[in-house]
Enzyme design. Structure first.
Site, PDB file in Angstrom:
ATOM      1  N   SER A 192      -9.247   1.453   5.919  1.00 26.60           N
ATOM      2  CA  SER A 192      -9.954   2.632   5.416  1.00 26.60           C
ATOM      3  C   SER A 192     -11.115   2.273   4.513  1.00 26.60           C
ATOM      4  CB  SER A 192      -8.980   3.552   4.678  1.00 26.60           C
ATOM      5  OG  SER A 192      -8.019   4.078   5.564  1.00 26.60           O
TER       6      SER A 192
ATOM      7  N   ASP B 110      -5.458   2.365  -1.147  1.00 25.70           N
ATOM      8  CA  ASP B 110      -5.422   0.943  -1.463  1.00 25.70           C
ATOM      9  C   ASP B 110      -6.570   0.228  -0.756  1.00 25.70           C
ATOM     10  OD1 ASP B 110      -4.653   0.994   1.164  1.00 25.70           O
ATOM     11  OD2 ASP B 110      -2.758  -0.050   0.879  1.00 25.70           O
TER      12      ASP B 110
ATOM     13  N   ASP C  55      -7.139  -2.929   1.846  1.00 27.76           N
ATOM     14  CA  ASP C  55      -6.644  -3.992   2.724  1.00 27.76           C
ATOM     15  C   ASP C  55      -7.736  -5.045   2.817  1.00 27.76           C
ATOM     16  OD1 ASP C  55      -4.224  -2.635   3.421  1.00 27.76           O
ATOM     17  OD2 ASP C  55      -5.387  -1.363   4.761  1.00 27.76           O
TER      18      ASP C  55
ATOM     19  N   ASP D 156      -3.404  -5.110  -0.370  1.00 27.43           N
ATOM     20  CA  ASP D 156      -2.643  -5.943   0.566  1.00 27.43           C
ATOM     21  C   ASP D 156      -3.565  -7.081   0.974  1.00 27.43           C
ATOM     22  OD1 ASP D 156      -0.547  -4.224   0.398  1.00 27.43           O
ATOM     23  OD2 ASP D 156      -0.682  -3.461   2.442  1.00 27.43           O
TER      24      ASP D 156
ATOM     25  N   LYS E  52      -7.103  12.116   8.636  1.00 22.53           N
ATOM     26  CA  LYS E  52      -6.159  11.354   7.828  1.00 22.53           C
ATOM     27  C   LYS E  52      -5.387  12.267   6.872  1.00 22.53           C
ATOM     28  CE  LYS E  52      -7.718   7.611   5.821  1.00 22.53           C
ATOM     29  NZ  LYS E  52      -6.639   6.618   5.999  1.00 22.53           N
TER      30      LYS E  52
ATOM     31  N   TYR F  29       1.991  10.232  10.008  1.00 21.48           N
ATOM     32  CA  TYR F  29       1.125   9.096   9.681  1.00 21.48           C
ATOM     33  C   TYR F  29       1.995   7.940   9.200  1.00 21.48           C
ATOM     34  CZ  TYR F  29      -3.062   6.781   7.647  1.00 21.48           C
ATOM     35  OH  TYR F  29      -4.076   5.900   7.339  1.00 21.48           O
TER      36      TYR F  29
END
Length: 609
Positions: A92, A103, A105, A162, A223, A232
């Site tokens: 995202s 968050d 990634d 992450d 989303k 989701y």
């Protein structure tokens, strides 16, 4: 001869409609943007700057770590200083659609001198040092080296992250390296390819949409809608962020000039009509002979691929199905949601409803009457983070096994983990816990159905035990995840027994008061002469199906004692592969199919939600 330049085609077929937006369409898009604002889907400039600061600081840490680790390995300082190393965001954040609480990634890309063992040792140690002190930069740090895609999870300066790892077969990793270059994956191990593909897929998606800003606003809406409608979660059998992005991107390819309000309406129309399991594809599959150990998705030659319910194929080599986790039950739920979305969008266009009604929160726990509660326990709150992830990753398979043994039942997971207050066990030890819920629903109530959960529970517990006993680090046979106090429990319950915390704001909806006039009428009927004919009260079809389920702890010994009906054999749908000569509407149902779909089923009753 017509020498006019032809418009660029995005995707495997020509567009369906090239119409430009009308004033009404643009006005609806502004209403959409206004309706989204209270739901936190847009970051403030200050929040954007903070995330950029986080990325910059993590990049500095990575470059310093790479240089120091290479020197420790005995390489010249000149080699170490020029080795580089980067952070590449994906998901995202890379797509530009992260929300206020989202968050990051990110992929740590290192040169050939650094391996994954360094990432989970010396780099992890640096992060552990940053988690010390009164105002630590790092919190909630835990590594999962044994995951399918190894990851370090953490919170850095208040932002959840992450971090994946990829070691390139290069002496230097410059800041401007093009990670979409397919040659980079030729000499990488499989886990590095999987990690690198997050960035490569995200970048390829962006390159395949006509108007990125229109794509982004539409995707932000989808989303929000998918999360609030409880559909989701890749782990629990629904599309994840990348899959939803590819679905939105395909609609953008069908309608390249449309504004977000129109794209949103077309999204629900397209996927209401889509003939699954025909795949959603943004580009032609690349037939490259680079990785024989990672075959392309192909249902014609791979029986496993042919069984996929809702294939959405990644556009970067090696092309894979991003929705391999979708089951019969989750696809059933999504089809209902596409239908609902299409209806509401048409009502919005008529001025009968507002945009916010599209993403009203799911009433999952009111829609079904029977549930399975799955709870993970641990003596340590920190250890529960890892153990809960392991238990959650096994729930989808549990649901599939329930349906295999009970072919007339849908087992529908709710895609949210509930962190619960710790409890004291009989030995005086505190147990930390998290729970998940699975709804049980009959496909058809024409017959009484048995619910035999025993085989699925046995298999679930066995799967969790095997995963927990597997070494997380191949160099250390004792590095298994399991620790004393880790256990799981499965319990069946009715809607009336659900805990309050599963309902919005932790408040159970109040029961409607009974109509006293109806009670008086029944009393009068009871006093009428015996020859008066009285109607038999209607039976609750779900009670007929699930009457055998009791509220008890469902350990492997618990078994429902009822006759199991024979399985109904259905013809397996044929999966078609697209080619460039196909009509733009390839994958959508024909008008005849749509008409057939709208006809009421003959015989039998469906359960009412």
């Amino acid at each position: 001869m017509d020498n006019r330049a032809q418009p660029k085609t995005h995707g495997i077929t020509k567009p369906i409609d090239l119409s430009e937006p009308t004033e009404k369409d643009l006005a609806q898009t502004e209403k959409l943007r206004t309706a989204l604002d209270p739901f936190g889907v847009f970051e403030t400039d200050e929040q954007k700057q903070h995330r950029q600061t986080v990325i910059i600081k993590v990049v500095e840490i990575v470059k310093t770590w790479v240089r120091d680790a290479i020197i420790i390995k005995g390489k010249p300082e000149q080699v170490a200083s020029s080795a580089g190393g980067i952070i590449s965001a994906f998901g995202s954040y890379r797509l530009g659609v992260n929300d206020k609480n989202g968050d990051i990634d990110a992929l740590v890309v290192a040169p050939v001198h650094i391996d994954r063992a360094d990432f989970f040792s010396s780099f992890l140690k640096i992060l552990e040092e940053l988690s010390q002190g009164d105002e630590p930069l790092v919190k909630e740090l835990h590594a999962v080296p044994g995951a399918f895609v190894p990851v370090i999870k953490l919170e850095f300066m208040g932002i959840e992250m992450d971090l994946l790892f990829c070691r390139l077969a290069l002496d230097k990793v410059p800041d401007n390296i093009d990670l979409t270059n397919v040659e980079l994956i030729r000499n990488l191990d499989k886990k590095c390819v999987l990690s690198l593909n997050g960035t490569r897929v995200t970048d390829t998606i962006l390159s395949l949409v006509p108007k990125q800003e229109h794509f982004r606003l539409t995707l932000r809406t989808i989303k929000l809608w998918a999360k609030r409608r409880a559909i989701y979660s890749f782990v629990l059998g629904y599309p994840g962020g990348v899959a939803w992005a590819m679905m939105v991107a395909r609609v953008c390819q069908f309608y390249p000039n449309a504004c977000p309000a129109t794209l949103l309406a077309k999204f629900f129309l397209v996927f209401k009509l889509w003939e699954w399991p025909n795949p959603v594809m943004l580009a032609e599959m690349q037939n490259l002979d680079i990785r024989n150990d990672m075959p392309q998705w192909d249902p014609r030659s791979n029986e496993h691929d042919a069984n996929h319910k809702m294939p959405i194929i990644t556009p970067a080599y090696p092309n894979q199905n991003a929705t391999v986790s979708v089951t019969d039950s989750t696809l059933w739920v999504m089809k209902k949601e596409f239908e609902r979305g299409d209806i509401i969008c048409k009502q919005i266009a008529k001025g009968e409803k507002s945009w916010s009604e599209l993403w009203e929160r799911s009433t999952f726990f009111l829609d079904y009457k029977h549930f399975v509660e799955i709870t993970a326990f641990s003596f340590s709150q920190f250890d529960l983070l890892t153990y809960a992830g392991l238990v959650q990753s096994t729930i989808r398979k549990f649901a599939e096994r329930v349906m295999e043994k009970n072919p007339k039942i849908l087992a529908i997971p709710y895609p949210k983990e509930f962190s619960r207050d710790p409890i004291e066990n009989k030995n005086g030890q505190m147990e930390y816990r998290s729970s998940w819920y699975l709804a049980l629903r009959a496909k058809d109530t024409n017959q009484k159905l048995a619910v035999n959960l025993d085989p699925a529970i046995k298999a679930f517990k066995n799967d969790v035990d095997i995963k927990a006993s597997r070494p997380q680090d191949i160099r250390d046979p004792e590095s298994y995840l399991w620790k004393e106090g880790m256990r799981n429990e499965l319990k069946s319950m009715s809607r009336n027994s659900l805990p309050d915390y599963v309902f919005p704001n932790g408040e159970r909806p109040k029961k409607k008061k009974k109509d006293k006039s109806k009670g008086e009428k029944r009393k009068r009927e009871a006093q009428e002469p015996a020859e008066s004919v009285s109607k038999e009260p209607a039976k609750d079809p779900e009670h007929e199906v699930f009457g055998a389920l009791e509220e008890e702890s469902m350990e492997p010994s618990a078994k429902v004692q009822e006759e199991v009906p024979p399985e109904t054999v259905t013809k397996k749908p044929k999966v078609e592969m697209p080619d460039l000569d196909l009509d733009p509407s390839w994958g959508l149902k024909s008008d005849k199919a749509k008409d057939e779909e709208q006809k009421p089923a003959k015989g039998g009753l469906s359960l009412k939600l």
